[in-house]
Structures are given as C-alpha cells and as structure tokens.
Design a protein around this motif. Structure first.
Motif, PDB file in Angstrom:
ATOM      1  N   CYS A 185       0.823  -1.214   0.000  1.00 21.21           N
ATOM      2  CA  CYS A 185       0.000   0.000   0.000  1.00 21.21           C
ATOM      3  C   CYS A 185       0.851   1.257   0.000  1.00 21.21           C
ATOM      4  O   CYS A 185       0.320   2.362  -0.122  1.00 21.21           O
ATOM      5  CB  CYS A 185      -0.955  -0.006   1.192  1.00 21.21           C
ATOM      6  SG  CYS A 185      -0.165   0.247   2.797  1.00 21.21           S
ATOM      7  N   GLY A 186       2.176   1.104   0.145  1.00 22.08           N
ATOM      8  CA  GLY A 186       3.033   2.271   0.130  1.00 22.08           C
ATOM      9  C   GLY A 186       4.494   1.904   0.286  1.00 22.08           C
ATOM     10  O   GLY A 186       4.838   0.793   0.697  1.00 22.08           O
ATOM     11  N   GLN A 187       5.364   2.869  -0.049  1.00 21.75           N
ATOM     12  CA  GLN A 187       6.795   2.743   0.239  1.00 21.75           C
ATOM     13  C   GLN A 187       7.273   4.070   0.809  1.00 21.75           C
ATOM     14  O   GLN A 187       7.006   5.134   0.255  1.00 21.75           O
ATOM     15  CB  GLN A 187       7.588   2.330  -1.001  1.00 21.75           C
ATOM     16  CG  GLN A 187       7.485   3.249  -2.204  1.00 21.75           C
ATOM     17  CD  GLN A 187       8.429   2.857  -3.324  1.00 21.75           C
ATOM     18  OE1 GLN A 187       9.402   2.130  -3.139  1.00 21.75           O
ATOM     19  NE2 GLN A 187       8.146   3.341  -4.525  1.00 21.75           N
ATOM     20  N   LEU A 188       7.952   3.989   1.937  1.00 21.38           N
ATOM     21  CA  LEU A 188       8.452   5.162   2.639  1.00 21.38           C
ATOM     22  C   LEU A 188       9.972   5.139   2.525  1.00 21.38           C
ATOM     23  O   LEU A 188      10.633   4.260   3.092  1.00 21.38           O
ATOM     24  CB  LEU A 188       8.009   5.123   4.100  1.00 21.38           C
ATOM     25  CG  LEU A 188       8.156   6.385   4.949  1.00 21.38           C
ATOM     26  CD1 LEU A 188       7.318   6.276   6.224  1.00 21.38           C
ATOM     27  CD2 LEU A 188       9.605   6.657   5.337  1.00 21.38           C
ATOM     28  N   LEU A 189      10.520   6.098   1.805  1.00 23.08           N
ATOM     29  CA  LEU A 189      11.948   6.137   1.496  1.00 23.08           C
ATOM     30  C   LEU A 189      12.568   7.408   2.062  1.00 23.08           C
ATOM     31  O   LEU A 189      12.395   8.494   1.512  1.00 23.08           O
ATOM     32  CB  LEU A 189      12.162   6.073  -0.020  1.00 23.08           C
ATOM     33  CG  LEU A 189      11.349   5.014  -0.790  1.00 23.08           C
ATOM     34  CD1 LEU A 189      11.619   5.119  -2.287  1.00 23.08           C
ATOM     35  CD2 LEU A 189      11.648   3.613  -0.278  1.00 23.08           C
TER      36      LEU A 189
END
Length: 319
Positions: A185-189
């Motif tokens: 549901c997402g990628q936090l980079l």
C-alpha cells in the motif's frame, strides 16, 4: 562559494560536532569494523523499557535458503490483524542491524497500533549484491505467505527504509511489482541510497562534511557491487535509480536533506515517479544533513521531518 554546496541549518551545524565522534563524515573500508561497533543498536532491555511493545524474534528463509533473523514488534496488547511496516535498516549496506534507527518507528507501533517487521539482512562486503536485496525481498514474500500467523493486514502492508534501507525498500517495491509479489500500500523512502553512478551535483558538494559524503558512498557501493559500480551490469533492484519503468509502484513518500549528497538523486526519483503516474510526496529539507532526524532529533528541522513522515504513515496505514 560553490553554488551547489548548501549551507547547514545553524541548529544542525552545531549538532555535527557531536555526531562526528559516532559517525565520521568520511567512511573508508578501514573504518567498517569501527562503524559496526559505533552504529550498533541499543540493548534490547533498553528498547523494551522505553516503549510499551513486545518483540518476537523469528527466522525466515533468505537468499538461497539461508536462515535470516527478523523481529516482529507489536503493541503490548494486540491480537487482531494489524497494519504492518516491513523495515530495512540504514548503514551504507555495510553496518547496522535490525534495531538501528528504530526510535521513531517504535512510536508508530504504540501510537497507531501497527506491527513492525525488521529484518537482519546480510551485509556487504562479506555478502555482496544480490544477497542484501534478495534477503529483503525474501522477507516480503515470507510476510505475505504468513500474514495470518503474523497478524498482519495484507491490505495495509508497506515497505520502509532509510539511507541504504531506503534503497533496499525501493528495490523490493520494484521486485514486488515485477515478480507478482505481495501487494504494497506504500513505500516510505527516507534519504534513500538509490544510484551507484554518483553523477549528481549534490554528490560532490559535501566532501568531508556532514554525514555520509561522496567517499563514504563510494565505499558502500564498492562493498556491495565490487568492480561493477557504475557499469552496465548493475540491476535496478540494487540501484533503483537505474529503473527505466516506475509505473505500477505503490504510493511513495520521499524525504531528503537539502545539504546532503542524496538530495539530487532523491528529487530525480520523485520526478520519475510522477512521470510514471505514481502518487508521490516529496520533502526536501533546507539545511538538513543526512539522517539529521536520527542524530539530532530535537532540532527544529528534524522535528518537521519526523512530523511529515508520521503524518504520511497515519494517512497511508492507520485507517
């Protein structure tokens, strides 16, 4: 004055004098043993004493079947399936462990009622590419296959990483798309390590100052890729900036300092994501050095970084 060289925020510049004793600006191969000692995570008892959480240590099959340690971190009282973050630690691919840099994510566990799965991927140079990436991707497959046992909501699973961990998270998201892996549901980079080629202006603007300069970056990429650095045989899973197609990736959060080498490659990745139609949120923090939110969390810019990231986590997973 070099027009590409940003000025450090005054509050953060004062903090650098303290940071340098733990994390020197320039990391060479000879410093890897020192970094592995100085960047080690706090004692497990200290982590448990500071947070209302529980930790379950498990093992999963990593690259070529190797047994890889992972920790599932949950609120003290939780039984039902919860949103989950699969997190990969920082450390230039060469140091750090699965509890490094977890101060803020541990607060998400308590604040939002979610699980955190942190993995002990194997480190370069002893384990060069593709081992670190494949260990991390295997963790995603393991989490997806065991979601019910782990108490994870498969519709609320995101990958998270900072620095080297951010590059690994980006590579895992690409592979999940390409290999038909578990839905994200997402990628936090956070200030991700994306490009082995070192061609941007910001790469050359901070030699010998701040945290993680050009030489440190070259050390990390050489440890991971050896003689392939900058060549044509480097996979986009190892260096996601090389990906030619970013379509179909999950909503993405990108955060980077304005006074660090990863500034330009992070902005370029955000631009490429937008062009591919991916929902993307980008923050470039003026005067911020690399990982200042970890090394100087009480500075005003650091607090703003933490708040923006926390807001994205809440909007993306805690619903």
């Amino acid at each position: 004055m070099d027009p590409n060289r940003a000025v450090f925020d005054p509050e953060l510049k004062a903090a650098l004098a303290v940071v340098g004793g733990l994390f020197p600006p320039t990391v060479t191969p000879e410093l890897i043993p020192f970094m592995r000692r100085s960047y080690a995570s706090p004692a497990r008892s200290d982590i448990l004493a500071a947070h209302r959480i529980r930790i379950e240590d498990l093992h999963y099959p990593g690259h070529e079947g190797a047994s890889i340690a992972a920790s599932v971190i949950s609120p003290e009282d939780s039984a039902q399936p919860l949103p989950a973050l699969l997190i990969f630690h920082s450390g230039g691919m060469m140091f750090g462990d699965r509890f490094s840099g977890l101060d803020e994510p541990l607060q998400w566990v308590e604040r939002y009622g979610m699980r955190l799965i942190s993995v002990e991927y194997r480190l370069a140079p002893e384990h060069p590419d593709p081992v670190p990436f494949e260990d991390c991707y295997a963790a995603l497959e393991w989490v997806g296959a065991n979601a019910r046992t782990l108490g994870i909501r498969t519709d609320r699973l995101a990958v998270v990483g900072a620095s080297a961990g951010g590059g690994l998270a980006a590579g895992v998201a690409l592979a999940a798309r390409d290999r038909g892996g578990p839905h994200l549901c997402g990628q936090l980079l956070d200030y991700p390590m994306l490009d082995d080629r070192g061609l941007t202006a910001s790469t050359y603007a901070f030699d010998g100052v701040g945290v993680w300069d050009r030489v440190s970056n070259e050390t990390g990429w050489a440890a991971l890729l050896g003689g392939r650095v900058g060549g044509e045989e480097v996979s986009a899973y190892a260096a996601p900036a090389r990906a030619e197609d970013l379509s179909g990736l999950p909503p993405t959060f990108l955060s980077v300092g304005g006074a660090e080498i990863f500034r330009d490659e992070t902005v370029a990745y955000a631009q490429a994501l937008w062009e591919a139609g991916v929902e993307t949120e980008l923050h470039v923090w003026p005067g911020a050095f690399h990982a200042c939110d970890i090394f100087a969390p009480h500075a005003s810019i650091s607090r703003a970084m933490i708040h923006a990231r926390r807001d994205w986590v809440e909007r993306t997973l805690a619903r």
